[in-house]
Design an enzyme around this catalytic site. Structure first.
Site, PDB file in Angstrom:
ATOM      1  N   LYS A   1      -6.683 -10.566 -11.254  1.00  0.00           N
ATOM      2  CA  LYS A   1      -7.466 -10.892 -10.062  1.00  0.00           C
ATOM      3  C   LYS A   1      -8.675  -9.950  -9.968  1.00  0.00           C
ATOM      4  O   LYS A   1      -8.503  -8.733 -10.110  1.00  0.00           O
ATOM      5  CB  LYS A   1      -6.571 -10.719  -8.831  1.00  0.00           C
ATOM      6  CG  LYS A   1      -7.316 -10.911  -7.517  1.00  0.00           C
ATOM      7  CD  LYS A   1      -6.431 -10.586  -6.315  1.00  0.00           C
ATOM      8  CE  LYS A   1      -7.157 -10.817  -5.027  1.00  0.00           C
ATOM      9  NZ  LYS A   1      -7.510  -9.735  -4.216  1.00  0.00           N
TER      10      LYS A   1
ATOM     11  N   LYS B   1       0.841  -1.203   0.000  1.00  0.00           N
ATOM     12  CA  LYS B   1       0.000   0.000   0.000  1.00  0.00           C
ATOM     13  C   LYS B   1       0.878   1.255   0.000  1.00  0.00           C
ATOM     14  O   LYS B   1       0.610   2.207  -0.728  1.00  0.00           O
ATOM     15  CB  LYS B   1      -0.955  -0.010   1.187  1.00  0.00           C
ATOM     16  CG  LYS B   1      -2.045  -1.046   0.942  1.00  0.00           C
ATOM     17  CD  LYS B   1      -3.189  -0.970   1.909  1.00  0.00           C
ATOM     18  CE  LYS B   1      -4.271  -1.934   1.443  1.00  0.00           C
ATOM     19  NZ  LYS B   1      -4.875  -2.715   2.485  1.00  0.00           N
TER      20      LYS B   1
ATOM     21  N   LYS C   1     -12.427  -4.869  -6.549  1.00  0.00           N
ATOM     22  CA  LYS C   1     -13.209  -3.646  -6.750  1.00  0.00           C
ATOM     23  C   LYS C   1     -12.319  -2.470  -7.133  1.00  0.00           C
ATOM     24  O   LYS C   1     -12.780  -1.501  -7.711  1.00  0.00           O
ATOM     25  CB  LYS C   1     -14.053  -3.326  -5.517  1.00  0.00           C
ATOM     26  CG  LYS C   1     -13.230  -3.084  -4.277  1.00  0.00           C
ATOM     27  CD  LYS C   1     -14.133  -2.795  -3.106  1.00  0.00           C
ATOM     28  CE  LYS C   1     -13.382  -2.885  -1.805  1.00  0.00           C
ATOM     29  NZ  LYS C   1     -12.859  -4.227  -1.470  1.00  0.00           N
TER      30      LYS C   1
END
Ligand code: ADP
Ligand code: TRP
Length: 323
Positions: free
Chosen positions: A190, A111, A193
């Site tokens: 993959k 991240k 969202k």
């Protein structure tokens, strides 16, 4: 009989990757195991500060689980933040977790590498996850591959706590099912969202059709043989079709003579039918949100009894039960 626990973040609408990898197996476990299933709204806060959205997504996640067949009478089903003991245990565990362990977290590092400015909640995310699992003495935790390291961190924390204070926590095992490890999205990556490639469980009919027609395929002509192993349209089809139908399609791929357009049409029909009953239930539930609130309140009362017992024991061991 195992005590199985897993949670899902209410960070948006749920898609068929979430369904096959997490929700469907959980719903099946309620029949033969002691199932603990919750909505991880504290975890979702680490990546969003929109309060209204969080409320909406939390209720939507609950409605989705219930309409797909999760039965609150057969399992423990609650919203994470309704159990105050979980954040208390998080603090206690944090004081027994090394910085190095958290600094090695791939999920955190990814991240940050993607440009997110991390808050302290994101850094301590795995400790909260350990508290979720250890508070209920769960022994099996079904998760996707991406969560494997978080489970290892939980095990490390539990083992080191047990060795300092004596047997306190059950050491949980991850349960990762290989055949459904990664569900592909419409572009073959993959499904997520965040990648604009997700097919949502409760997609509107027109939107579902559009998304399926957009599934990326190669340019093999209709008559030519095709490789089912390399085609994510085939992979998606096999999730919804039974074994016989999948086998028939496999043979057609190998022989040639079927076009991707035809497969897409069939896939649309299968998905629409697959979620028809759940869609109906969801529509009914959305007209009675008060009932959903009652189910969640009852669920957290039942779950909290277990949380209180574990926390009392932990507090004694670490010296917080002074009176
Ligand atoms: P997203 O990638 O859409 O943000 P989440 O990270 O919220 O999804 O995933 C919730 C759960 O669903 C996790 O257990 C995760 O491992 C699983 N999951 C999500 N997407 C997929 C996928 N495409 N294939 C398999 N499992 C998935
Ligand atoms: N981190 C998990 C995810 O993003 C959600 C989660 C939170 C969880 N606490 C958990 C999963 C405890 C299993 C057990 O998918």
């Amino acid at each position: 009989m195992s005590r199985i626990l897993s949670g899902i973040q209410p960070s948006g609408k749920l898609h068929i990757g979430n369904y096959f990898a997490m929700m469907k197996p959980m719903i099946e476990y309620q029949e033969e195991h002691e199932l603990f299933c919750f909505i991880a709204n504290y975890h979702a806060m680490t990546s969003s500060a929109d309060g209204d959205k969080l409320t909406e997504n939390t209720v939507e996640a609950a409605v989705t689980f219930l309409s797909l067949g999760l039965d609150p009478e057969k399992c423990f089903f609650w919203v994470q933040s309704d159990i105050p003991e979980v954040t208390q245990l998080t603090w206690i565990l944090a004081c027994h977790t090394s910085m190095g362990l958290l600094e090695r977290s791939h999920s955190y590092k990814d991240k940050v590498a993607h440009g997110i400015t991390p808050n302290a909640g994101l850094f301590t995310y795995p400790v909260l996850m350990a508290a979720d699992i250890l508070l209920y003495q769960s022994n099996l935790v079904p998760v996707g591959k991406d969560q494997k390291q978080h489970l290892e961190i939980t095990r490390d924390i539990a083992q080191s706590f047990n060795s300092k204070f004596g047997e306190t926590f059950v050491i949980p095992e991850p349960k990762i099912s290989d055949d459904i490890a990664v569900i592909p999205g419409t572009d073959g990556q993959k499904m997520s969202k965040s990648y604009d490639n997700a097919i949502y469980i409760f997609e509107k009919e027109k939107e579902l059709k559009k998304k399926i027609m957009r599934i990326v395929t190669d340019s093999t002509p209709v008559d030519e043989p095709k490789d089912p192993g390399k085609c994510h349209l085939f992979a998606l089809y096999s999730l919804f079709a039974d074994n016989d139908m999948t086998e028939v399609l496999r043979q057609k791929y190998l022989k040639g003579g079927i076009g991707y357009g035809e497969v897409k049409k069939q896939l649309f029909g299968l998905i629409w039918e697959y979620f028809a009953e759940a869609r109906e239930k969801r529509n009914q539930m959305q007209n009675d949100i008060g009932e959903i609130h009652k189910i969640l309140e009852k669920g957290s009362e039942k779950t909290r009894e277990i949380a209180i017992k574990t926390l009392e024991n932990v507090k004694k061991k670490v010296g917080l039960a002074y009176n």
